[in-house]
Design a protein around this motif. Structure first.
Motif, short mmCIF file in Angstrom:
data_model
loop_
_atom_site.label_atom_id
_atom_site.label_comp_id
_atom_site.label_asym_id
_atom_site.label_seq_id
_atom_site.Cartn_x
_atom_site.Cartn_y
_atom_site.Cartn_z
N GLU A 1 -34.99 -8.24 89.72
CA GLU A 1 -33.62 -8.56 89.27
C GLU A 1 -32.56 -8.27 90.33
O GLU A 1 -31.50 -7.72 90.02
CB GLU A 1 -33.29 -7.82 87.96
CG GLU A 1 -34.22 -8.17 86.81
CD GLU A 1 -34.13 -9.64 86.38
OE1 GLU A 1 -33.09 -10.26 86.61
OE2 GLU A 1 -35.12 -10.15 85.83
N THR B 1 -33.12 -23.34 93.17
CA THR B 1 -31.70 -23.06 93.43
C THR B 1 -31.12 -24.10 94.39
O THR B 1 -29.94 -24.46 94.28
CB THR B 1 -31.56 -21.62 94.00
OG1 THR B 1 -32.18 -20.71 93.07
CG2 THR B 1 -30.11 -21.22 94.21
N TRP C 1 -30.15 -10.23 86.90
CA TRP C 1 -29.67 -10.31 88.29
C TRP C 1 -28.33 -11.03 88.38
O TRP C 1 -27.46 -10.64 89.16
CB TRP C 1 -30.75 -11.00 89.15
CG TRP C 1 -30.46 -12.41 89.60
CD1 TRP C 1 -30.08 -12.81 90.84
CD2 TRP C 1 -30.53 -13.61 88.80
NE1 TRP C 1 -29.92 -14.19 90.86
CE2 TRP C 1 -30.19 -14.69 89.62
CE3 TRP C 1 -30.84 -13.88 87.46
CZ2 TRP C 1 -30.15 -16.02 89.17
CZ3 TRP C 1 -30.82 -15.18 87.00
CH2 TRP C 1 -30.47 -16.23 87.85
N GLY D 1 -32.01 -12.89 83.11
CA GLY D 1 -30.71 -13.17 83.75
C GLY D 1 -29.96 -11.93 84.19
O GLY D 1 -28.80 -12.00 84.56
N SER E 1 -31.57 -19.75 90.03
CA SER E 1 -32.70 -19.93 89.12
C SER E 1 -33.42 -18.59 88.93
O SER E 1 -33.36 -17.73 89.79
CB SER E 1 -33.66 -20.96 89.72
OG SER E 1 -34.81 -21.06 88.94
N TYR E 2 -34.08 -18.46 87.78
CA TYR E 2 -34.83 -17.24 87.51
C TYR E 2 -36.14 -17.60 86.82
O TYR E 2 -36.35 -18.74 86.42
CB TYR E 2 -34.01 -16.27 86.64
CG TYR E 2 -33.76 -16.78 85.24
CD1 TYR E 2 -32.81 -17.75 85.00
CD2 TYR E 2 -34.51 -16.31 84.17
CE1 TYR E 2 -32.60 -18.23 83.72
CE2 TYR E 2 -34.31 -16.77 82.89
CZ TYR E 2 -33.35 -17.74 82.67
OH TYR E 2 -33.15 -18.22 81.40
N HIS F 1 -33.58 -21.84 84.18
CA HIS F 1 -34.89 -21.20 84.05
C HIS F 1 -35.88 -22.04 84.85
O HIS F 1 -36.16 -23.19 84.49
CB HIS F 1 -35.30 -21.11 82.58
CG HIS F 1 -36.59 -20.40 82.40
ND1 HIS F 1 -37.69 -20.96 81.83
CD2 HIS F 1 -36.98 -19.15 82.80
CE1 HIS F 1 -38.69 -20.09 81.86
NE2 HIS F 1 -38.29 -19.00 82.44
N PRO G 1 -31.68 -17.19 93.70
CA PRO G 1 -32.52 -16.90 92.53
C PRO G 1 -32.69 -15.40 92.32
O PRO G 1 -32.38 -14.61 93.20
CB PRO G 1 -33.87 -17.54 92.93
CG PRO G 1 -33.89 -17.54 94.41
CD PRO G 1 -32.46 -17.68 94.86
N ALA G 2 -33.21 -15.06 91.15
CA ALA G 2 -33.59 -13.66 90.89
C ALA G 2 -34.80 -13.35 91.74
O ALA G 2 -35.81 -14.05 91.70
CB ALA G 2 -33.93 -13.49 89.41
N MET H 1 -27.06 -20.56 85.38
CA MET H 1 -28.47 -20.19 85.55
C MET H 1 -29.40 -21.31 85.11
O MET H 1 -29.12 -22.01 84.14
CB MET H 1 -28.78 -18.95 84.70
CG MET H 1 -28.04 -17.71 85.13
SD MET H 1 -28.76 -16.25 84.36
CE MET H 1 -28.23 -16.45 82.68
#
Ligand SMILES: Cc1cc2nc3c(=O)[nH]c(=O)nc-3n(C[C@H](O)[C@H](O)[C@H](O)COP(=O)(O)O)c2cc1C
Length: 143
Positions: A62, A15, A98, A96, A90-91, A122, A57-58, A120
């Motif tokens: 979430e 992030t 969150w 997604g 970022s997750y 990944h 980030p997540a 977002m």
């Protein structure tokens, strides 16, 4: 806007890369960029701004990171009505959720979400995401 403020929380730097790309875009557009973590962010500066970016980030299941970012977002929620904001982060293993929840939450508080959805990545952001971040930094600089 004189300066573009980007407040982010990041554990492993993904992030943070997005936050820095937003700042770069703002600088390319000729504006000062303030890219900071919540402990260094000024709520007064955010209150005075028409637009700004928030990244997280997540985490948890979430949700936003709970120790620093969540309390910070609670504070921002109180004055974000009428402002244009960018949400990014970022997750990993999720889909997604969150971010969709965060967008809904800030919209309910009266914010205008630029692009109508969060940006977002990944895990590590790829060039396309970083370009999107730079572009939105330029957009923030123009507001
Ligand atoms: C404690 C913890 C909780 C996480 N929870 C989620 C989650 O709920 N959903 C998800 O998609 N990813 C989750 N992740 C993955 C992170 O969102 C992902 O690794 C992200 O790239 C981290 O961003 P950062 O480098 O900015 O810290 C979690 C990671 C950690 C360490």
């Amino acid at each position: 806007m004189d300066k573009v403020i980007v407040v982010y929380w990041s554990q492993t730097g993904n992030t943070e890369m997005m936050a820095n790309a937003i700042g770069e875009g703002a600088k390319e557009a000729g504006k000062e960029a303030v890219v900071v973590t919540p402990d260094k962010a000024s709520l007064d500066d955010l209150k005075a701004a028409k637009a700004f970016a928030l990244g997280c980030p997540a985490m948890g299941a979430e949700v936003l990171e709970e120790a620093e970012m969540e309390p910070f977002v609670c504070d921002v929620e109180k004055f974000v009505g009428g402002k244009s904001i960018v949400l990014f982060g970022s997750y990993g293993w999720g889909d997604g959720q969150w971010m969709r929840d965060w967008v809904d939450r800030m919209s309910a508080a009266g914010a205008n979400i630029l692009g109508n959805e969060g940006i977002m990545a990944h895990e590590t952001p790829d060039e396309a995401v970083l370009d999107e971040c730079k572009a939105v930094g330029k957009q923030l600089a123009s507001l």
